[in-house]
Enzyme design. Structure first.
Site, PDB file in Angstrom:
ATOM      1  N   GLY A  43     -22.773  29.107 -16.538  1.00 38.23           N
ATOM      2  CA  GLY A  43     -21.745  29.552 -15.566  1.00 38.23           C
ATOM      3  C   GLY A  43     -20.501  29.398 -15.393  1.00 38.23           C
ATOM      4  O   GLY A  43     -19.721  29.896 -15.504  1.00 38.23           O
ATOM      5  N   CYS A  44     -20.651  28.081 -14.022  1.00 35.87           N
ATOM      6  CA  CYS A  44     -20.026  27.422 -13.190  1.00 35.87           C
ATOM      7  C   CYS A  44     -18.733  26.621 -14.718  1.00 35.87           C
ATOM      8  O   CYS A  44     -18.095  26.767 -14.143  1.00 35.87           O
ATOM      9  CB  CYS A  44     -20.344  26.241 -12.468  1.00 35.87           C
ATOM     10  SG  CYS A  44     -21.117  27.337 -11.177  1.00 35.87           S
ATOM     11  N   THR A  45     -19.606  25.763 -15.542  1.00 34.01           N
ATOM     12  CA  THR A  45     -19.309  25.154 -16.191  1.00 34.01           C
ATOM     13  C   THR A  45     -17.961  25.993 -17.256  1.00 34.01           C
ATOM     14  O   THR A  45     -16.937  25.765 -17.464  1.00 34.01           O
ATOM     15  CB  THR A  45     -20.005  25.026 -17.766  1.00 34.01           C
ATOM     16  OG1 THR A  45     -21.090  23.336 -16.648  1.00 34.01           O
ATOM     17  CG2 THR A  45     -19.723  23.887 -19.096  1.00 34.01           C
ATOM     18  N   ALA A  48     -14.527  27.000 -15.273  1.00 30.65           N
ATOM     19  CA  ALA A  48     -14.235  26.289 -14.952  1.00 30.65           C
ATOM     20  C   ALA A  48     -13.480  25.964 -16.118  1.00 30.65           C
ATOM     21  O   ALA A  48     -12.731  25.504 -16.801  1.00 30.65           O
ATOM     22  CB  ALA A  48     -14.527  24.650 -14.396  1.00 30.65           C
TER      23      ALA A  48
END
Length: 151
Positions: A43-45, A48
């Site tokens: 999710g963070c990738t 970003a």
């Protein structure tokens, strides 16, 4: 959590290049401050990289994008290089800024929350989006708010 209309709390954190970022020194530009749980997670990738893919649009709207997580400067450097991120990531290893911004934890308090703040050119919070599951919605929602601010 902080509210729209409040002045964004000032802070200083180290960037991926080892320099210090102070929020108050960024006045005169809109700031998109996104707190995310952890480098190199799906999710963070996705979040970003979505900010990366729209980065020029944010620049055109007079905004700087800044990511914050509890990861180390070294972790941020690897994450930035791997994903070709054009914006700074700030290392909040003690979670002091996360606490200052009152970012809640998610999933029964086990995971750091995912919250995005839009801070206007005068340092006032104009938008807050809190959602751990809708990672890429942080980008589209924030862009719409900036477009409104620029009208």
């Amino acid at each position: 959590m902080l509210q729209v209309g409040q002045t964004a709390p000032d802070f200083v954190l180290k960037t991926t290049t080892g320099t210090s970022f102070r929020l108050s020194e960024a006045r005169g530009r809109h700031i998109v401050l996104f707190f995310y749980p952890k480098d190199n997670t799906p999710g963070c990738t996705a979040e970003a990289c979505a900010f990366r893919d729209e980065y020029q649009d944010f620049q055109d709207l007079g905004a700087e994008v800044i990511g914050i997580s509890g990861d180390s400067e070294e972790s941020h450097q690897k994450f930035t290089q791997k994903n070709r991120l054009p914006f700074p990531l700030l290392a909040d290893v003690d979670n002091e800024v996360r606490k200052l911004y009152e970012v809640p934890r998610a999933m029964l308090g086990l995971i750091p929350g995912r919250v995005t703040f839009v801070i206007d050119k005068k340092g006032v919070i104009r938008y807050i989006f809190n959602s751990n599951s809708a990672a890429t919605d942080h980008v589209s929602n924030t862009k719409k708010v900036l477009q409104e601010l620029e009208r």
